[in-house]
Design an enzyme around this catalytic site. Sequence first.
Site, PDB file in Angstrom:
ATOM      1  N   ASP A 422      -5.632 -54.578   5.007  1.00 42.23           N
ATOM      2  CA  ASP A 422      -6.692 -55.419   4.270  1.00 42.23           C
ATOM      3  C   ASP A 422      -6.515 -55.640   2.620  1.00 42.23           C
ATOM      4  O   ASP A 422      -7.305 -56.447   2.077  1.00 42.23           O
ATOM      5  CB  ASP A 422      -8.156 -55.442   4.743  1.00 42.23           C
ATOM      6  N   TYR A 503     -13.794 -60.534   9.444  1.00 39.83           N
ATOM      7  CA  TYR A 503     -14.423 -59.196   9.467  1.00 39.83           C
ATOM      8  C   TYR A 503     -15.536 -58.691   8.371  1.00 39.83           C
ATOM      9  O   TYR A 503     -14.937 -58.889   7.257  1.00 39.83           O
ATOM     10  CB  TYR A 503     -13.558 -58.282  10.047  1.00 39.83           C
TER      11      TYR A 503
HETATM   12 CU    CU Z   1     -13.011 -54.675  15.408  1.00 40.76          CU
END
Ligand code: CU
Length: 821
Positions: A422, A503
Amino acid sequence: MGLFDGISPRTLLASALLLSSAAQDVFARPAPEPKVPWMRNRNGAAKKKMANHLKRAVEGHGRRTTETACADSLVTEITAPKPNIWGELTDVETAGVVAWLFAQEDLNLTITEDAGAWDNSIQLVEAMWPNKTDALAFIDGNATAPSKYAHVLLNNRATVDPYYADILVGPLPIDNATATWEPLSYPYNKGDGGTVRNLDADSDVLYAEWIFPIGASIADITLDLWNGTAMGLDNDTLDIWGIDPLWQSDGKIIRWDTFWNIPTGDFDSETLLPLGLYFMSDVTGRDPSKWKFEGWLYNNVFYSTTEEFRSAYWGSCFKKNTANEDGPWAQSDQQGEPLPMDDSYGPTVIAPAGSRFGIDHKEKYVEWQDWSFYIGFNRDTGMSLHDIRYKGERLLYELSLQEALAHYAGNDPMQSGTAYLDTFYGFGPYAFELVQGYDCPAYATFINSSFYVDETTHTHINSICLFETTADYPIQRHTTSKYVSVTKNNYFVVRSVSTVGNYDYTFTYSFFVDGSIAVEVRASGYIQSAYFAHNEDYGFHIHDSLSGSMHDHVLNFKADFDILGTSNSVQLMTAVPSKETYPWSKGQTRNTMKLERSFLETEDDGRLNWAPNGATQVIVVNEDEKNKYGEYRGYRVLPYTGTAHLTVKDSSNLENAAHWAEYDLQFTVQKDTEPRSAHAYNSQDVFDPPVDFAKFFDGESLRKEDIVLWMNLGMHHVPHTGDLPNTVMTTAHSGIQFMPSNYFMGDLSRRTVQQVRINYGTDGGAIEVETFGQLTSQDNVTCKLEFTPVEADLWGYTGDIVVRKFPFDPNDPYFETGSIV
Ligand SMILES: [Cu+2]
Ligand SMILES: *[C@@H]1O[C@H](CO)[C@@H](O)[C@H](O)[C@H]1NC(C)=O
Ligand SMILES: *[C@@H]1O[C@H](CO)[C@@H](O)[C@H](O)[C@H]1NC(C)=O
Ligand SMILES: *[C@@H]1O[C@H](CO)[C@@H](O)[C@H](O)[C@H]1NC(C)=O
Ligand SMILES: *[C@@H]1O[C@H](CO)[C@@H](O)[C@H](O)[C@H]1NC(C)=O
Ligand SMILES: *[C@@H]1O[C@H](CO)[C@@H](O)[C@H](O)[C@H]1NC(C)=O
Ligand SMILES: *[C@@H]1O[C@H](CO)[C@@H](O)[C@H](O)[C@H]1NC(C)=O
Ligand SMILES: *[C@@H]1O[C@H](CO)[C@@H](O)[C@H](O)[C@H]1NC(C)=O
Ligand SMILES: *[C@@H]1O[C@H](CO)[C@@H](O)[C@H](O)[C@H]1NC(C)=O
């Protein structure tokens, strides 16, 4: 009184201990000798404050008034002992660097706004953190501040082999006469002058010239299957995207992409709407006319050409699977029968005396009770903490996120090929404004963070919060036949939240009155799901045609401990079952257990996992600093809630790009050449990434060295129906604690007055309530609390602020800027 009729030996022992002079030891131990002049002042002031406080407590509780005891929540503005050497560049410094870079003809740069896929541009300008050696000479000694440099990342695309180049520019502020640039390679271990290839250089043409034409080539099928197209038209109802990192074997760059339904509602539910059709392309090189279409996959059948797929599809025995469609199940708003009594105000944390800590806003320096630290911020990893001290002694030189991996698996190439690293996207750019009263208490102190993008500095307002709070359980308690003693668990929190794509990661650093620290991450937001077909071994069946695709979250943190200096070691202490005979056991063997102590000798044994049954304590100690009983003073590292390292061995997606994910705890010797376990662009060249963490382990001694711990938080996430619509943070939670281990001579939480001892008589009923100088009802001070629903403040939620850096006009910094993301 039946409860206490039989007083156990433990109760007696505890009472004796509390009342004996042994307990005094805790309080009597002098504060550590100040190392630098400013510390002396600070400790002196703190001691005086404490003395006054005790005096006041002894003299009676009459002095405090409503004005001093009740306050609004404004934090005290303090002055940092030294400038923050991990802080952000100023607008003027950044603008100076950018103007100077554009003047360097050899860099051949184009302004990002005008740059196409074949131009060089500036990707990033931010502060370069100093080497630790130089930093220590400044923060601990009399040295002047290390010279300031800018870390610049160039996106060099004016070539058939596009690459990112890390360079160092400075010193700052830029002076045409002295400024230079040089390749930045020492923090990376690839050994080729700080460059890494760019697989993303042609993203502009990828969709227009490759992905959408492929979508169009089967529009008859997508219309028939899903009544939609993915052709780059305004009325498309389908989306196409695929794996990350791209496959990189045999010198080829291979993509797998798949179709998703575009949400029909206002929610971000696309990652819940996979459609189960995949295609493979060979996109090696920069010439789309040489890229090769490699085939379709549907319902676990592979078709090497579109013709083959089309004739099968329109044939008689083709099996069509159902689509995942948007709907309330994928939307996070309130729905369903309201809960009983849920329409009245819920519990709320308040701070009746206002914020009880100090901050230097300019230097991002914080002091709460005996704790102090600086806050840093960068594009790749977001918020970081530096020079964390307790009672003036540094415990950690640096505590920071390094990288976060979400490694998926599945029978389909999309899930099998996904292993997000990320920091490629960056935690800084996605650390958005926090929501008062929801992400953090409404009374919290909020600060901004900034990052560079496209010749502008982008500021996220109120994206870091700081506050003191109290746990819903005490830090200490004990009940005897004569008294009950209990202490509040007040602690201090620094928090930021980064929403990277689907997320949301909430990062929380907590500081406690016993000298312990907790590092936690909680995950929420939308899962990335899989199309449910032939993949029972890779996740639960959670909706119509939906699999909660299994994945490992692993988040690497750097904890650079300095326990009473930089000469540290790692002690292991393991509880082992044993068979013993003792002089008193009359020759009989007793089955029992005992402790085995050892040290990690070299980096060769520096990579370890938590022992089964939590049997092994891992303690960073200073071998030259024993306490008076001969035990090493140190800090123990222990799981707070569950943690995880990567299940996959030798990941085919990651190769050498994330060796940091392989163990729970990894210890190395601090080196200026090894400041970070990863590089944001490791995903661009997984066989030969800029930082290969495994190379950190080269057998160096770990005894009496400057120890760095690279530790992993994470979880093995197998989403179930309760992850719909969003994952919840009750269970999507991982944490590690650092706790003093023989570091102090007793529990330092005894010093807080936020405790009570109630003595009661033999006939029941309190005969004394000792409150240790806290405000009590006898002080006649009542704070007026005006409860205002926090929603009123939420209309002030601002979003993003952008400052243009080139051309830079200090009087009009917002000239021609727009918001991103
Ligand atoms: Cu997850
Ligand atoms: C608090 O108020 C009570 C009742 O008015 C009074 O008797 C007492 O002296 C006051 N205490 C202080 C500390 O002012
Ligand atoms: C400079 O970049 C341009 C594209 O912006 C390119 O056409 C040119 O060849 C480059 N010059 C050199 C010397 O690399
Ligand atoms: C810093 O300067 C002071 C006063 O000049 C001196 O006493 C002290 O030893 C110096 N400290 C270090 C670490 O050099
Ligand atoms: C530095 O050089 C740039 C580009 O040549 C120029 O625009 C600027 O005025 C110079 N600054 C100074 C202080 O000389
Ligand atoms: C197919 O999509 C079109 C346009 O989006 C819409 O008008 C039509 O109602 C859809 N048909 C079905 C059967 O859903
Ligand atoms: C989408 O728009 C294009 C042209 O703008 C049209 O040809 C096509 O029929 C439309 N598709 C649907 C599904 O309505
Ligand atoms: C955050 O940024 C806003 C807008 O630039 C500014 O008004 C505010 O003072 C900043 N807050 C802090 C704590 O620096
Ligand atoms: C920082 O350390 C690296 C590695 O030892 C060295 O190459 C570099 O020159 C140092 N930087 C400064 C400013 O001294």
